[in-house]
Write an enzyme that holds these catalytic residues in place. Sequence first.
Site, PDB file in Angstrom:
ATOM      1  N   ASP A  38      11.293   4.692  -4.783  1.00 33.39           N
ATOM      2  CA  ASP A  38       9.876   4.876  -5.124  1.00 33.39           C
ATOM      3  C   ASP A  38       9.639   4.351  -6.540  1.00 33.39           C
ATOM      4  OD1 ASP A  38       7.686   7.003  -3.654  1.00 33.39           O
ATOM      5  OD2 ASP A  38       7.189   6.297  -5.675  1.00 33.39           O
ATOM      6  N   ASN A  88       7.844   1.799   3.586  1.00 33.53           N
ATOM      7  CA  ASN A  88       6.690   2.673   3.805  1.00 33.53           C
ATOM      8  C   ASN A  88       5.789   2.832   2.584  1.00 33.53           C
ATOM      9  OD1 ASN A  88       5.428   5.346   4.955  1.00 33.53           O
ATOM     10  ND2 ASN A  88       6.462   5.944   3.055  1.00 33.53           N
ATOM     11  N   TYR A 152      -7.759  -2.915   1.653  1.00 30.34           N
ATOM     12  CA  TYR A 152      -6.624  -2.182   2.242  1.00 30.34           C
ATOM     13  C   TYR A 152      -6.447  -2.592   3.700  1.00 30.34           C
ATOM     14  CZ  TYR A 152      -4.010   1.995   3.880  1.00 30.34           C
ATOM     15  OH  TYR A 152      -3.090   2.859   4.457  1.00 30.34           O
ATOM     16  N   LYS A 156      -3.233  -4.386   5.478  1.00 33.17           N
ATOM     17  CA  LYS A 156      -2.491  -3.763   6.579  1.00 33.17           C
ATOM     18  C   LYS A 156      -2.529  -4.643   7.842  1.00 33.17           C
ATOM     19  CE  LYS A 156      -1.045   0.086   4.538  1.00 33.17           C
ATOM     20  NZ  LYS A 156       0.401   0.338   4.300  1.00 33.17           N
ATOM     21  N   THR A 187      -1.810  13.584   3.502  1.00 33.90           N
ATOM     22  CA  THR A 187      -0.834  13.360   2.438  1.00 33.90           C
ATOM     23  C   THR A 187      -1.600  13.185   1.119  1.00 33.90           C
ATOM     24  OG1 THR A 187      -0.834  10.946   2.428  1.00 33.90           O
ATOM     25  CG2 THR A 187       0.593  12.019   4.057  1.00 33.90           C
TER      26      THR A 187
END
Length: 256
Positions: A38, A88, A152, A156, A187
């Site tokens: 990360d 991810n 975005y 994607k 999340t």
Amino acid sequence: MAGTFEGKVALVTGAASGIGRAAAIRFAEEGARVFCADLNLAGAEAVAAGIGKGASAVQVDVASYASNQAMVDAVMANAGQLDVAFLNAGFYGAAEGLDTVDEALFDRLVAINLKGAFNGIKAVQAVIATGGAVVVTASAAGIVGHPANPAYSAAKHGVVGLVKSCVDAFAARGARINALCPGGVETPLIGAPDVAIVPAADLPRVPARGMGRAQHVAEVALWLSSPAAGFITGQAQVLDAGLLSTFAPVMLPVGP
Ligand SMILES: NC(=O)c1ccc[n+]([C@@H]2O[C@H](COP(=O)([O-])OP(=O)(O)OC[C@H]3O[C@@H](n4cnc5c(N)ncnc54)[C@H](O)[C@@H]3O)[C@@H](O)[C@H]2O)c1
């Protein structure tokens, strides 16, 4: 009893939070030695420490190819193999529509979400083990448009095309690559608390078109990475409680 990933090495990016954190925990529960990667090194270290079982943290900025290469080099130097890569890490931002998104934000959304996927795919392709698997997190917004955040959505969509285009390169190494296209997931990306693992009884309890939990996505990432999914490559797997299954229930008024 041995877990599905006993003796395997799994790399998870975006592992400090949300879907990546849930996946890192679950891969480790199934026996994998997990590398938690990360931008947020302290967060990744905390997740790895919580997991134990030989899990470790590595810092990566997925937007940089050199950083992805250094991440993969660290895995190979420490573990000597890479069986699973769950690429991810992602960024959503403040959801700027076409009227307010500017060039700098467009570039950032593409750099992290699309170029980040490209960088990770390219770095792992050189070393992925025979029988290995790569899973890349795209989005339901990579299948249909998302007016609240068009940059975005464009990034994607690009991830889905990229994954489909990499099937042969991974097949040449005896490995597979697939994309995940989650609908809304609770999340920190969308301002929800970071809940990783939920009670087993809660997993089937999602109303049609309802929000998912990080673990829902993690479980599909595990399954797509497992030998049980050996016939599946080049797919964009939607997991969205049926969000994309029907036309929008309300027709918008015709414009001027
Ligand atoms: N939450 C949702 O509703 C949803 C829906 C569809 C797809 N997704 C995708 O799922 C993935 C995981 O998102 P999440 O919901 O768990 O979000 P999250 O914000 O909880 O986690 C994202 C993680 O990515 C890390 N990250 C951000 N930029 C990075 C960079 N440049 N390099 C390395 N790491 C970086 C963050 O530090 C964070 O730990 C993302 O790709 C996201 O686009 C999320």
